[in-house]
Design an enzyme around this catalytic site. Structure first.
Site, mmCIF file in Angstrom:
data_model
loop_
_atom_site.group_PDB
_atom_site.id
_atom_site.type_symbol
_atom_site.label_atom_id
_atom_site.label_comp_id
_atom_site.label_asym_id
_atom_site.label_seq_id
_atom_site.Cartn_x
_atom_site.Cartn_y
_atom_site.Cartn_z
ATOM 1 N N GLU A 53 0.824 -1.205 0.000
ATOM 2 C CA GLU A 53 0.000 0.000 0.000
ATOM 3 C C GLU A 53 0.861 1.259 0.000
ATOM 4 O OE1 GLU A 53 -2.167 -3.047 2.692
ATOM 5 O OE2 GLU A 53 -0.115 -2.561 2.062
ATOM 6 N N ARG A 208 18.940 -19.946 -11.164
ATOM 7 C CA ARG A 208 19.727 -19.588 -12.342
ATOM 8 C C ARG A 208 18.792 -19.225 -13.488
ATOM 9 N NH1 ARG A 208 22.136 -23.902 -9.942
ATOM 10 N NH2 ARG A 208 21.404 -25.456 -11.447
#
Length: 362
Positions: A53, A208
Site C-alpha cells: 500500500e 539460475r
C-alpha cells in the site's frame, strides 16, 4: 470480466513478485484506481517493507484522493517498523477498499477493515478469496498452524525413478522443466534437501534464471554431521548462509552455518518438530527437493501440502532409485492419497500438481 475483478487480479499478480523475498511478512499487491484509470501500484518489497500500500500510494500521489484501492490482503492495523497501512489509505483520501480476505495475524484480524469503515470508507471483502488464499497459503499456515507450507518437488522417470543404480541423475527431465523448477525456487523462502542427496549431487540450490538474480532461497540441509555440506554451498559461505539440521546437541559448524538441533523420531530426525522450528523462525514456504527418504518422511507425517511432479518420458526399471522411499504400509487402504489439481506439458516432460486428500488445515 467486471472492473473489480480485473483490478483485483492485477493486485494478486503483483503480490506474486514478493514470494520468497518478504518472509515472515505476507506477499501483498495493491493497485489504486481513480475514474477507471490506474494511478498507483505496488507490492511488498524484499525484507517485508515497504508494504504494498505504501508503494502504491507513493506512486499515486494526489491522485489517490477519491480513488479505490484493491489490496490482496487486509491492510495492516498495527504499529510495527512502519505505521499502519489502513491509516495511510485513510490519510491519502482513499474512499473505497476492495480486498479478498482478512489478515489472520492477531495484530490485524479485521481491525484494518474496521478502522477504515469507522472513518467512512466503503470496504468490500471476499472478491477472489480462493485465489488470495492460494497465494497467501504459506503465510496463512504459519499464522494458524505455526508451520510453513511444504511443497515437495519430484522429478522422475515414468516409473518413478530419480537415478540409475550408479546414482546418475543428470538430467532426467529436459531444460524447460528445469527452468520451471528454478522459478519455484525463486518463490520459496527456503529449499530443503537431505544430507545424502546433498553429498551425492553437490547441488547449488540456487536460482539460475535471467532477471531473478538475488532470489536464491535459503538452503536447509537435513541430517548428516558437521562438515556434511556440498562443496558448492561450502564455497559460498558465509556470504550465503546455510541452515543445517542435525541431532540436538551437535551444534558445531563453520561460519555461516546455523545449526538447528532437532529431535529424533521413529524414522530419523523429527520433521514435524522441524517444521514448527522453521515456522518460529519466520519461514512461510518450504520447497523440498528430496531425496527419497525426506520425501517419504514428509508424506508419512502428513506434512506435504502440494506435490509438484515432473515426469520424463523414460524408464529406469526396478533397479533405479525411487523418488519416494519406503512408506511402511502393506494395504492400499493405508496409502496416502492425493488429488490432481493441475496438469500440463512442459517441453518434452509432464508437470502435474497434486494436493493431499484431507480437509484444509487452515
Amino acid at each position: 470480466m467486471t472492473a473489480d475483478l480485473r483490478w483485483m487480479r492485477a493486485a494478486l499478480a503483483l503480490a506474486q513478485r514478493g514470494l520468497g523475498r518478504v518472509w515472515p511478512n505476507p506477499a501483498v499487491g495493491c493497485v489504486i484506481v481513480r475514474n477507471g484509470r490506474l494511478v498507483g501500484r505496488g507490492w511488498t518489497q524484499p525484507g517485508g517493507r515497504p508494504h504494498a500500500e505504501t508503494m502504491a500510494l507513493a506512486q499515486a500521489g494526489g491522485d489517490a484522493n477519491g480513488a479505490t484501492a484493491y489490496v490482496s490482503l487486509e491492510p495492516c492495523a498495527h504499529h510495527g517498523k512502519t505505521p499502519p497501512c489502513c491509516d495511510a489509505l485513510i490519510a491519502a483520501g482513499i474512499t473505497r477498499v476492495v480486498s479478498p480476505m482478512d489478515d489472520p495475524d492477531h495484530r490485524v484480524a479485521g481491525r484494518g477493515f474496521a478502522r477504515m469503515r469507522s472513518m467512512g470508507l466503503a470496504v468490500e471483502v471476499g472478491l477472489l478469496a480462493d485465489e488470495a488464499f492460494t497465494a497467501n497459503e504459506g503465510f496463512l499456515m504459519r499464522q494458524r498452524l505455526g508451520r510453513p507450507k511444504v511443497t515437495l518437488k519430484l522429478a522422475s522417470s515414468l516409473d518413478g525413478g530419480i537415478a540409475t543404480t550408479s546414482g546418475e541423475s543428470r538430467w532426467i527431465t529436459g531444460p524447460e522443466a528445469r527452468q520451471r523448477v528454478h522459478l519455484m525456487r525463486a518463490q520459496a523462502d527456503v529449499i530443503m534437501v537431505g544430507a545424502g542427496t546433498a553429498r551425492a549431487d553437490d547441488p547449488g540450490l540456487d536460482v539460475r534464471l535471467a532477471g531473478f538474480e538475488g532470489c536464491d532461497p535459503l538452503p536447509v540441509i537435513v541430517g548428516g554431521k558437521a562438515g556434511d555440506l556440498p562443496a558448492k554451498l561450502t564455497a559460498t559461505l558465509p556470504h550465503r548462509p546455510v541452515w543445517h539440521v542435525r541431532d540436538a546437541g551437535d551444534d558445531n559448524g563453520p561460519e555461516g552455518v546455523d545449526v538447528i538441533g532437532a529431535r529424533r523420531g521413529p524414522d530419523g530426525l523429527d520433521l514435524s518438530d522441524l517444521m514448527q522450528t522453521l515456522g518460529a523462525r519466520g519461514v512461510t514456504r518450504v520447497l523440498s527437493e528430496g531425496g527419497g527418504a525426506i520425501a517419504a518422511s514428509l508424506i508419512k507425517n502428513d506434512l506435504v501440502d502440494e506435490i509438484v511432479w515432473m515426469t520424463a518420458g523414460l524408464t529406469l526399471g526396478a533397479d533405479g532409485r525411487s523418488a519416494v522411499s519406503d512408506l511402511g504400509f502393506d494395504r492400499l487402504d493405508n496409502a496416502p492419497r492425493f488429488t490432481l489439481t493441475h496438469l500440463e506439458q512442459i517441453g518434452v516432460d509432464c508437470l502435474s500438481v497434486w494436493r493431499p486428500q484431507r480437509q484444509s488445515q487452515v
